[in-house]
Design a protein around this motif. Structure first.
Motif, PDB file in Angstrom:
ATOM      1  N   CYS A 124      29.311  67.882   4.036  1.00 45.56           N
ATOM      2  CA  CYS A 124      28.725  68.510   5.220  1.00 45.56           C
ATOM      3  C   CYS A 124      29.748  69.253   6.070  1.00 45.56           C
ATOM      4  O   CYS A 124      29.369  70.057   6.937  1.00 45.56           O
ATOM      5  N   TYR A 125      31.027  68.980   5.864  1.00 53.74           N
ATOM      6  CA  TYR A 125      32.065  69.599   6.699  1.00 53.74           C
ATOM      7  C   TYR A 125      33.153  70.271   5.848  1.00 53.74           C
ATOM      8  O   TYR A 125      34.255  70.499   6.318  1.00 53.74           O
ATOM      9  N   GLU A 162      18.776  65.208   4.377  1.00 57.16           N
ATOM     10  CA  GLU A 162      18.102  66.365   4.965  1.00 57.16           C
ATOM     11  C   GLU A 162      18.157  66.414   6.490  1.00 57.16           C
ATOM     12  O   GLU A 162      17.555  67.285   7.104  1.00 57.16           O
ATOM     13  N   ASN A 163      18.895  65.488   7.132  1.00 54.67           N
ATOM     14  CA  ASN A 163      18.975  65.521   8.590  1.00 54.67           C
ATOM     15  C   ASN A 163      20.365  65.074   9.057  1.00 54.67           C
ATOM     16  O   ASN A 163      21.253  64.818   8.250  1.00 54.67           O
ATOM     17  N   LYS A 164      20.548  64.973  10.367  1.00 50.65           N
ATOM     18  CA  LYS A 164      21.875  64.673  10.910  1.00 50.65           C
ATOM     19  C   LYS A 164      22.314  63.234  10.656  1.00 50.65           C
ATOM     20  O   LYS A 164      23.502  62.936  10.750  1.00 50.65           O
ATOM     21  N   ILE A 221      20.238  70.645   3.472  1.00 46.11           N
ATOM     22  CA  ILE A 221      21.234  69.682   3.958  1.00 46.11           C
ATOM     23  C   ILE A 221      21.999  70.323   5.116  1.00 46.11           C
ATOM     24  O   ILE A 221      22.689  71.328   4.913  1.00 46.11           O
ATOM     25  N   PRO A 222      21.882  69.804   6.342  1.00 42.99           N
ATOM     26  CA  PRO A 222      22.605  70.394   7.483  1.00 42.99           C
ATOM     27  C   PRO A 222      24.119  70.306   7.281  1.00 42.99           C
ATOM     28  O   PRO A 222      24.631  69.317   6.755  1.00 42.99           O
ATOM     29  N   THR A 223      24.818  71.351   7.694  1.00 45.56           N
ATOM     30  CA  THR A 223      26.279  71.366   7.581  1.00 45.56           C
ATOM     31  C   THR A 223      26.913  71.762   8.911  1.00 45.56           C
ATOM     32  O   THR A 223      26.279  72.417   9.741  1.00 45.56           O
ATOM     33  N   ASN A 224      28.174  71.345   9.082  1.00 44.19           N
ATOM     34  CA  ASN A 224      28.961  71.672  10.286  1.00 44.19           C
ATOM     35  C   ASN A 224      28.252  71.293  11.585  1.00 44.19           C
ATOM     36  O   ASN A 224      28.209  72.079  12.533  1.00 44.19           O
TER      37      ASN A 224
END
Length: 861
Positions: A446-447, A182-184, A411-414
Motif C-alpha cells: 500500500c505504500y 479493499e479499505n483502510k 486496494i487503497p494506496t498511500n
C-alpha cells in the motif's frame, strides 16, 4: 516473485510431514486431506508465504493451522515449547476470532486426550473486548497462537511489555483478506505486518481468501512488492447450482399486489423446500420488512423461534444469539443485509437467496458460498429479480460467475492519515531514522510508491513544526532531529494517546434534522454525505430541502414542492462494480448490433440463450425490454455508446438523462464533473441524481450538456473533480474521518471521550486552519483522495473520459416526450419516496404503455 502452485502434494507426502499423534487425530476426524490441504500445508510447514483462495467451507482455516499445530505438538512433546507467540491470526471480525479459538481448543483437547497428557499449548484472543485481567495473564504466559484483529495487533505492537513475546513469530495468518484489502483497515494492517516482520525476519505470511480477483494483487498486498508468494487457487472447487428467477412471468403487466404476493409465495416455497435458508437483501430496512411479511403472510410456518433478522444495527447479544441458534440448526431462515457475508461459523445452510442484484460477481459468489458449508456439498443460490434492469444485470452476473470472471478489487494506496499512526507507533518503539522508516514503509504494497517529501511533512506535523495548529490544541507527539533524521517518543501521554485513538473505523452517529429550532427526525451520516444544497429528501413521510449542516445538525426547508432527488435508502445501496457494468454494456451492444442488422426474433433469442444462462421466459423478457428501447429511440446505450436523453415531464421540468452504464462510483464522478462544467461555462446550477445505470441533470433553464461533456478532458479531470467536491458535504465529513485517523482530532484524551458532534465541529474549524497552512496540506490531500479514489472511482471515470476523447465511446443525443424504457428507473428515482409501492408499479406500467403507444405511432412521437 508471485507464482501459482499447479500440482498438489500426494496424500502420502503430506502424511509423512505430520507427527504421528497429529496424523492419528486428523484421520480420526476426516477420511482424507482436502485439496487446499494438499496444496498448502507443506508450503506453510516450510515457512513460505502463501495465499490460499478457496470457497467457504473448503477447509481454508484448518489448512492454515494444520502445519502450525503439528509443529507446536511436536515441540511440546520434545519439551522445547518456548514462552513466546509462534503464530498470529488476524481477522476483520471479533465474532470470527471467537469461532477460531473454539475450533483450535477442541482439536488440542482431542489430541491431548489421545496423548494422555497436557501439552500446554495456549491459545489467546486479544481484541477490544479483552479484559485487563486477561491481558495481564497473557504477559505472564503468552499464547502460542494469538488471535486478534488488525486494530488490536497495532496496539500490541506499541505495547512495551508484550513486545518480547513477538520477537520471533513464525507465522502470520490473515483471514478474509479480501474484505480487508479493499479499505483502510487493510492499509493499516499492511504496515503492522511490516513492523511485525521487522521483529520476526523469518515470519511466513499466510493469506486466506474467498472469491477475489486479481489474485496476484492480493498476493502482493499480503507480502509486499518484493517478497515471494505462492498462490493456491481452488476458489471454484465446489459445484455450483445457480439460477436467476422471477416470481411472475411478466415484470411489467403485473400489479403490485400480485408481484408482492407472488414474491413472498416464492420465498416461502424455496424456504420450505430446504432445511435452512439464508436470505440476503441489500438494505437493513428490507431485511426487517422481509422477516415481518413472512411472519404475517405465513403465521403457521414462521415465528420468533425459527426466523430472524441479522444486521449491524441490531445489538451484539441479539446477533450472537441468532448465530448460535443458526449453528444449532434451530432456524428455518435468516434474513440479513451484509453482516453474514464473511466466514463466521453459522452451521449448515443449504440454500442462499439473493433478493435483487448483489452488484458484483465476487459478492454474489461470497454470499452464495455460505451455502453447502461442507467440503463436497453443492453451493446453491437463487437470485430473485423484480424488474427488467435487475433481470439483465443478474443474468450477466450469473454468466460471469459460471465462467469464473471476477470483478477487480480496489486496494487503497498511500493513505497518509493511516501512515501517521504508524510513524507515531515506531517512535513509541524507540528511536528510528527517517531513511529506515521510509525503507520499512515501502516494503508494504500500500505504500510502495510513498515519496520522501510526504513522509517528511507527516513527521514535521507530528513533531509540532506547524505552530498554528497549536491554536486547535494539536501538539507535538514526537521529537525530530533534522540533522540526524532521527525521531522518537515525546511526552508522557504519547503512548496513552496512541493506544486510545488508533484505528481506521470512524465514529458514526445519527444526525438531527431541524426546521429552525424544531427537531423533525434523524438521518444517518452516510446519507448526509450524499446531500448537496437544494437536494430534496423524504423523512417521516414529508419532503424537505437540504440547506446546510453544522456539526451533527442539518437545517432543512419544509416549504418544498419538488420531488425527492436522493432516495432515503441511497446510503445503503451497494454500488455496481465497473467490470460488471462494462459486461452488461457489452451484452447490450451485441444485442444492438443484431437489432440494427434486422435479425428476426428467433435468431436474437437463440443468441440470448447461447450467451446467457437463462430460461425461455427470462430470454423473452430481455428481448422485449431491449426491443422496446430500440423501437422507441433507434439506439441502445452500451459500453461503446453514451446517450444523453432530453425530456420534459408533465409539470414542464426539463431533464437530461445520461445513459451511462458504468456503476454508481464512476457516475458520481462523471455527474459532478459535468455539473461543475455546466456551472462554470453556462452559469447554471443543476440538480443531479445518480444510479448505477446513469444519472440525470435537472435545470429550469436550457443547458448544453453534450457541449459540456465534450469539454471534459482526461488530463484535467482530477483537478475538475477536486474543484467540484471542494465545498461538498462529503469532503467535510471525510475530512473529519481522516483528521481523526491522523491524530489531529482525539476522540479519547485524559479519560474523556469526545462526542461525534464535537469532533465534526472541531474538524470544520480545523479544515479552515489547515487550508491557511497550505491548500495542499497532507490531510486535505488524503481527504480528497479518499473521496475520489475509495468512495468514488476516479480512475475508471478518467478511463471513460479518455475513451470519449478517443471516440471509443460515441456520444449520442435524443429528445423524447416520454422517457425511454432504459430511463424509467432513473426517472422513478425522483419519485421513489413519495409514491407508495403500488403507485410505483403503476407508474412504470403507465410509462410502458405510453412508450408502446408512441412506438405504434412512430419513434418518439
Amino acid at each position: 516473485m508471485i507464482s501459482f502452485k499447479e500440482q498438489p502434494d500426494t496424500e502420502e507426502a503430506l502424511s509423512q510431514r505430520l507427527h504421528p499423534l497429529v496424523k492419528a487425530w486428523f484421520f480420526s476426524r476426516f477420511p482424507s486431506f482436502s485439496l487446499p490441504q494438499l496444496f498448502g500445508v507443506s508450503e506453510i510447514h516450510g515457512r513460505k508465504n502463501i495465499l490460499v483462495c478457496a470457497p467457504t467451507g473448503a477447509t481454508k482455516t484448518l489448512t492454515s493451522f494444520l502445519a502450525i499445530l503439528n509443529e507446536l505438538v511436536d515441540a511440546s512433546l520434545q519439551g522445547i515449547l518456548q514462552k513466546k507467540v509462534y503464530a498470529v491470526y488476524a481477522s476483520p471480525l471479533k465474532a470470527l476470532n471467537e469461532d477460531i479459538k473454539i475450533n483450535l481448543l477442541q482439536p488440542l483437547a482431542e489430541i491431548e486426550k489421545m496423548a494422555g497428557k497436557q501439552l500446554g499449548i495456549r491459545v489467546g484472543v486479544r481484541t477490544g473486548d479483552t479484559t485487563a485481567a486477561q491481558k495481564s495473564a497473557m504477559l505472564k504466559a503468552p499464547p502460542h497462537i494469538l488471535i486478534t484483529t488488525p486494530e488490536s495487533l497495532s496496539i500490541v505492537l506499541a505495547s512495551l511489555r508484550f513486545k518480547e513475546s513477538l520477537q520471533q513469530v513464525d507465522w502470520l495468518i490473515v483471514d478474509e483478506i479480501h474484505s480487508l484489502a479493499e479499505n483502510k483497515r487493510g492499509a493499516h494492517l499492511s504496515l503492522s505486518m511490516e513492523r511485525l516482520q521487522r521483529w520476526s525476519p523469518g515470519m511466513a505470511r499466510i493469506g486466506l481468501s474467498a472469491t477475489v480477483a486479481p489474485l496476484e494483487e492480493i498476493a502482493k498486498f499480503l507480502v509486499g512488492p518484493e517478497r515471494d508468494c505462492v498462490i493456491v487457487n481452488v476458489q471454484f472447487l465446489k459445484p455450483m447450482d445457480l439460477k436467476v428467477i422471477s416470481p411472475v412471468p411478466n415484470l411489467i403487466d403485473t400489479t403490485h399486489d400480485s408481484m408482492h404476493q407472488e414474491m413472498y409465495t416464492l420465498l416461502h416455497q424455496l424456504v420450505q423446500e430446504h432445511k435452512t435458508t439464508l436470505i440476503f437483501t441489500n438494505t437493513r430496512s428490507a431485511t426487517e420488512r422481509v422477516v415481518h411479511y413472512l411472519k404475517d403472510k405465513f403465521p403457521k410456518s414462521y415465528h420468533d423461534a425459527n426466523i430472524g433478522a441479522h444486521h449491524g444495527s441490531l445489538s451484539k447479544d441479539h446477533r450472537f444469539s441468532l448465530e448460535d441458534n443458526l449453528r444449532k440448526g434451530n432456524l428455518k431462515a435468516v434474513v440479513c443485509s451484509t453482516s453474514l457475508e464473511l466466514g463466521i461459523d453459522i452451521g449448515y445452510i443449504d440454500l442462499v437467496i439473493l433478493l435483487g442484484s448483489p452488484k458484483s460477481v465476487a459478492r454474489a459468489l461470497q454470499r452464495i458460498g455460505r451455502s453447502g458449508h461442507q467440503l463436497h456439498a453443492t453451493t446453491k443460490g437463487r437470485i430473485i429479480v423484480l424488474d427488467r434492469d435487475d433481470l439483465v444485470e443478474c443474468s450477466v452476473l450469473l454468466k460471469l460467475a459460471v465462467e469464473k470472471k471476477i470483478d477487480t478489487i480496489h486496494i487503497p494506496t498511500n493513505c497518509l492519515d493511516v501512515l501517521v499512526q504508524h510513524i507515531h507507533g515506531l517512535a513509541l518503539e524507540g528511536d528510528v531514522t527517517m531513511d529506515n522508516m521510509l525503507a520499512l514503509f515501502r516494503k508494504s504494497y500500500c505504500y510502495a510508491a510513498l515519496e520522501k517529501k510526504d513522509l517528511l511533512q507527516l513527521v514535521e506535523y507530528l513533531a509540532g513544526k506547524f505552530i498554528s495548529l497549536e491554536d486547535r490544541s494539536i501538539y507535538a507527539k514526537i521529537w525530530y532531529d533534522e540533522k540526524t533524521g532521527m525521531i522518537g517518543k515525546r511526552g508522557r501521554m504519547s503512548r496513552v494517546i496512541h493506544m486510545t485513538n488508533i484505528g481506521t473505523i470512524p465514529d458514526q452517529t445519527g444526525v438531527k434534522v431541524k426546521v429552525g429550532d424544531r427537531v423533525i427526525g434523524v438521518i444517518e451520516e452516510a446519507f448526509l454525505e450524499r446531500l448537496k444544497p437544494r437536494d430534496v429528501f423524504v423523512l417521516g413521510g414529508n419532503t424537505y430541502e437540504f440547506r446546510f449542516s453544522r456539526g451533527m445538525t442539518v437545517q432543512v426547508d419544509a416549504s418544498v414542492t419538488r420531488s425527492p432527488t436522493v432516495p432515503s435508502w441511497f446510503s445503503e445501496m451497494l454500488p455496481l462494480s465497473f467490470d460488471l457494468a462494462m459486461e452488461i454494456g457489452k451484452f447490450r451492444r451485441l444485442l444492438s448490433e443484431r437489432f440494427a442488422a434486422g435479425q428476426p426474433k428467433k435468431e436474437i433469442l437463440e443468441f440470448i440463450n447461447s450467451y446467457l444462462y437463462v430460461d425461455e421466459n427470462a430470454a423473452n423478457a430481455i428481448y422485449e425490454y431491449v426491443k422496446e428501447q430500440y423501437d422507441y429511440v433507434g439506439l441502445i446505450p452500451s459500453d461503446k455508446t453514451l446517450v444523453l436523453e432530453h425530456y420534459i415531464d408533465e409539470h414542464g421540468n426539463k431533464y437530461i438523462v445520461a445513459h451511462a452504464l458504468f456503476g454508481r462510483r464512476v457516475n458520481d464522478c462523471l455527474s459532478r464533473a459535468l455539473g461543475y462544467a455546466i456551472s462554470k461555462t453556462q452559469h447554471h446550477d443543476v440538480e443531479i441524481g445518480v444510479t448505477d445505470n446513469g444519472f440525470y441533470l435537472h435545470c429550469p433553464q436550457k443547458v448544453q450538456a453534450l457541449r459540456a461533456l465534450k469539454l471534459l478532458k482526461a488530463s484535467e479531470f482530477s483537478s475538475i473533480l477536486q474543484n467540484a467536491i471542494d465545498r461538498s458535504e462529503v469532503l467535510r465529513r471525510r475530512f473529519r474521518h481522516c483528521a481523526g485517523r491522523a491524530l489531529m482530532i482525539l476522540r479519547s484524551y485524559g479519560g474523556r471521550v469526545k462526542r461525534v458532534g464535537r469532533q465534526q465541529v472541531s474538524s470544520q474549524i480545523l479544515m479552515n486552519a489547515v487550508k491557511r497552512i497550505s491548500p495542499d496540506f497532507f490531510i486535505l490531500r488524503e481527504a480528497r483522495r479518499e473521496v475520489l479514489e475509495d468512495l468514488m472511482d476516479i480512475a475508471n471515470a478518467k478511463r471513460v473520459i479518455q475513451m470519449i476523447e478517443n471516440d471509443a465511446i460515441k456520444l449520442k443525443e435524443i429528445n423524447t416526450t416520454v422517457p425511454s424504457p432504459f430511463a424509467f428507473n432513473l426517472v422513478l428515482m425522483g419519485h421513489v419516496d413519495i409514491l407508495k409501492m403500488e403507485d410505483r408499479v403503476e407508474f412504470l406500467k403507465r410509462m410502458h404503455e405510453h412508450v408502446m403507444a408512441k412506438i405504434a405511432l412512430g419513434r418518439r412521437g
